[in-house]
Design an enzyme around this catalytic site. Structure first.
Site, PDB file in Angstrom:
ATOM      1  N   GLY A 190       8.758   8.982  -6.449  1.00 33.20           N
ATOM      2  CA  GLY A 190       7.550   7.826  -5.476  1.00 33.20           C
ATOM      3  C   GLY A 190       6.171   8.352  -5.978  1.00 33.20           C
TER       4      GLY A 190
ATOM      5  CD  GLU B  26       7.807   1.478   2.685  1.00 32.15           C
ATOM      6  OE1 GLU B  26       8.062   1.036   2.850  1.00 32.15           O
ATOM      7  OE2 GLU B  26       7.343   1.706   1.003  1.00 32.15           O
TER       8      GLU B  26
ATOM      9  CD  GLU C  39      -6.589  -4.663  -1.931  1.00 34.43           C
ATOM     10  OE1 GLU C  39      -5.309  -3.576  -0.464  1.00 34.43           O
ATOM     11  OE2 GLU C  39      -5.775  -4.667  -2.669  1.00 34.43           O
TER      12      GLU C  39
ATOM     13  CD  GLN D  51       1.014  -7.705  -7.657  1.00 29.75           C
ATOM     14  OE1 GLN D  51       0.565  -8.007  -7.096  1.00 29.75           O
ATOM     15  NE2 GLN D  51       1.822  -8.476  -8.026  1.00 29.75           N
ATOM     16  N   GLY D  52      -2.395  -3.238  -5.638  1.00 32.44           N
ATOM     17  CA  GLY D  52      -3.890  -3.691  -5.248  1.00 32.44           C
ATOM     18  C   GLY D  52      -5.153  -2.374  -5.237  1.00 32.44           C
ATOM     19  N   GLY D  53      -3.996  -1.166  -5.406  1.00 32.33           N
ATOM     20  CA  GLY D  53      -4.734   0.165  -5.117  1.00 32.33           C
ATOM     21  C   GLY D  53      -4.899   0.697  -4.281  1.00 32.33           C
TER      22      GLY D  53
ATOM     23  CG  HIS E  50       3.959  -5.036   1.311  1.00 35.45           C
ATOM     24  ND1 HIS E  50       4.388  -4.769   0.244  1.00 35.45           N
ATOM     25  CD2 HIS E  50       3.995  -4.059   1.393  1.00 35.45           C
ATOM     26  CE1 HIS E  50       3.844  -4.297  -0.713  1.00 35.45           C
ATOM     27  NE2 HIS E  50       2.977  -3.793  -0.191  1.00 35.45           N
TER      28      HIS E  50
ATOM     29  CG  HIS F 291       1.776  -8.459   1.113  1.00 42.60           C
ATOM     30  ND1 HIS F 291       1.565  -9.834   0.664  1.00 42.60           N
ATOM     31  CD2 HIS F 291       1.173  -7.140   0.736  1.00 42.60           C
ATOM     32  CE1 HIS F 291       0.235  -9.264  -0.254  1.00 42.60           C
ATOM     33  NE2 HIS F 291       0.395  -7.667  -0.021  1.00 42.60           N
TER      34      HIS F 291
ATOM     35  NE  ARG G   5      -0.840  -5.447   2.940  1.00 50.14           N
ATOM     36  CZ  ARG G   5      -1.083  -5.573   1.794  1.00 50.14           C
ATOM     37  NH1 ARG G   5       0.135  -4.136   2.871  1.00 50.14           N
ATOM     38  NH2 ARG G   5      -1.863  -4.978   1.289  1.00 50.14           N
TER      39      ARG G   5
ATOM     40  NE  ARG H 221       1.084  -0.490   4.320  1.00 50.04           N
ATOM     41  CZ  ARG H 221       0.862  -1.005   2.426  1.00 50.04           C
ATOM     42  NH1 ARG H 221      -0.798  -0.319   2.602  1.00 50.04           N
ATOM     43  NH2 ARG H 221       1.492  -1.653   2.281  1.00 50.04           N
TER      44      ARG H 221
END
Length: 544
Positions: free
Chosen positions: A33, A379, A132, A66-68, A355, A248, A294, A390
């Site tokens: 990753g 992670e 976000e 997806q988010g960034g 998530h 999530h 979240r 987070r």
């Protein structure tokens, strides 16, 4: 410090070094990753680096992000704002020095990616910034609208493949860390073509990702089976905060299909959450409504689902500009269309899903674990950045920062140590050969995931945790002693091990904080502003 799980043996399989092939590298990176590949890129050409990936190198949680990446790139934003937002989300358990370090490195790491060919989305020639949940400013850089992970990993994989000193072994399972005299010396690996092999290294960097597959509802790909957490525990490495699994809030909920993440950026751009009656419930639940952190949004959704006795809630984007939404989120648009859903006209069914694993291998500011010779990043680690919850889009950032810092620290250490004398430590392991009833691994895996969702999900209580501990202990008693000869068996052993650690930690923390919500202890207790750590008593076998 907890020691909740006695181990039947040190290694999952038996091995004799006289019967196995041996390979040597200066550094072994376990995992492909963003943290692992950024680490691989941080070494000079004089060091031989081996990257071992469980699947294809493109298959990781990073790929599906997806988010960034969060970073202060707007002149109107400030580093102190990002630091404050991260600390607020972490609910008192962040390490302020680590938060400061990571946030200050963020712009440099983002520009580094741009230099390596990552094409982030732009507006009027400048990097576009999204917002976000939990962020006070727009500071999320993104690519291809909602496929940031894919674009980042494309660029970084290209860079890794261009480095002559880096080798990549794909579809290769890392079974265990090889340790001798309380130091990590390498790894035991297996692949279908070559079988077992021992890889010796001067340094090992653990970047194996998360544990989402422990849950029935998850955004994680099938490879996220907590392998790194489990192998570190078997080796006697300290783990921390294993009760903190982040859920999530918005996972596409379509019965009969795989679960798909729907990025937080949807709510950042103005999407509402409504229940099955069309009621927008978040303004009553939190002052920031849909832009709350979240943990708050997931709890609110779970409570609304329970109150309405409906299996999901709905994301509503029908009030937003259709052209903007389709252009901003092309991947989600394509995904929903495959289910005959139009994101500009239809409410999109969502529910929370496991998530991100916040807990993991305890590391310092350089990624060093409690065991000499072993570093960790991403992670699989617990760096102190995330605390009890987070902040959105801080995970790719953490992988970049700690991958780079671990590589830098390893390089400095190896330089100080000088030339390496190739040697094979006297490590071996024997395992009993027992005839047992065949085990349906698929059935066991489904049962474990269902149990964790019921008892170790968004809310927990003492009764449910006791039930979960009893059931997992029963499974552990006959599964952990079993000697498997394939990755499916090793994965379920790793999942059971880590599930038991998570349950024990959740039972220990008698309060609600961040993503850890106890129905029987609903308040946050100042006395619990501390970490739960655990470390196995290593079983000595042969020369190990």
């Amino acid at each position: 410090m907890l020691t909740p799980l006695p181990l039947p043996r040190r290694y999952l399989v038996g091995f004799d070094p006289r019967e196995l092939p041996h390979h040597f590298a200066d550094v072994v990176v376990i995992g492909g990753g963003i943290a692992g590949l950024r680490a691989a890129l941080g070494f000079p050409k004089s060091l031989r680096v081996l990257v071992v990936t469980k699947d294809q190198i493109r298959e990781s949680n990073s790929q599906y992000a997806q988010g960034g990446i969060a970073g202060v790139m707007d002149p109107e934003d400030r580093l102190d704002n990002h630091i404050a937002d991260t600390l607020a989300a972490g609910k008192g358990l962040c390490d302020p020095d680590i938060v400061d370090l990571v946030v200050r490195e963020a712009p440099e790491r983002i520009h580094e990616l741009i230099g390596w060919g990552t094409h982030f989305d732009t507006v009027d020639g400048r990097v576009a910034l999204g917002r976000e949940g939990g962020h006070s400013h727009a500071r999320i850089v993104h690519a291809l609208g909602d496929e940031t992970g894919r674009e980042i990993m494309r660029a970084i994989i290209h860079q890794v493949r261009s480095r002559s000193n880096v080798r990549i072994w794909q579809n290769c399972a890392t079974v265990d860390l090889l340790t001798h005299e309380d130091r990590c010396r390498g790894v035991l690996v297996w692949d279908k073509r070559r079988g077992f092999a021992m890889v010796w290294a001067r340094a090992v960097i653990l970047t194996t990702g998360g544990a989402g597959q422990l849950y029935r509802e998850t955004t994680n790909p099938p490879i996220a089976t907590a392998d790194g957490h489990a192998m570190a525990y078997r080796a006697g490495v300290e783990l921390r905060d294993m009760e903190f699994m982040q859920f999530h809030p918005t996972v596409l909920y379509m019965a009969g299909s795989a679960r798909h993440l729907l990025t937080e950026a949807l709510r950042g751009e103005g999407a509402f959450l409504r229940d099955c009656n069309g009621f927008r419930f978040m303004p009553e639940r939190h002052p920031l409504a849909e832009l709350a952190p979240r943990d708050s949004v997931s709890l609110a959704i779970a409570a609304q689902m329970a109150a309405t006795r409906h299996p999901n809630v709905y994301l509503d984007m029908t009030h937003l500009d259709p052209e903007f939404i389709r252009n901003r989120f092309p991947g989600i648009d394509r995904l929903c269309r495959s289910f005959d859903l139009d994101i500009t006209r239809d409410p999109i069914p969502v529910c929370p899903g496991a998530h991100y694993m916040i807990g993991g291998v305890t590391v310092d500011s350089h990624g060093r674990s409690s065991m000499p010779g072993l570093w960790a990043a991403g992670e699989v680690s617990s760096s102190g950045l995330h605390g009890a919850n987070r902040l959105a889009s801080n995970s790719l950032l953490e992988g970049l920062v700690f991958g780079a810092r671990a590589a830098e620290d390893v390089t400095e250490r190896l330089d100080r140590e000088g030339a390496w004398q190739l040697e094979v430590p006297p490590i071996s392991a024997s395992t009993p050969h027992e005839h047992r009833t065949p085990i349906d691994l698929d059935d066991l895996r489904k049962s474990l995931r269902a149990l964790m969702w019921r008892r170790m999900g968004i809310t927990r209580d003492a009764s449910g945790l006791a039930d979960a501990a009893l059931q997992v202990d029963r499974w552990c008693r006959y599964i952990l002693p079993h000697v498997f000869d394939d990755p499916g068996g090793w994965a379920i052993q790793n999942m059971l091990t880590v599930a038991r650690l998570m349950i024990a930690a959740a039972d220990e923390r008698t309060e609600s904080r961040g993503v850890h919500s106890r129905a029987d202890f609903p308040e946050t207790d100042p006395a619990w502003q501390r970490h739960v750590t655990m470390q196995a008593q290593v079983v000595r076998i042969g020369g190990s």
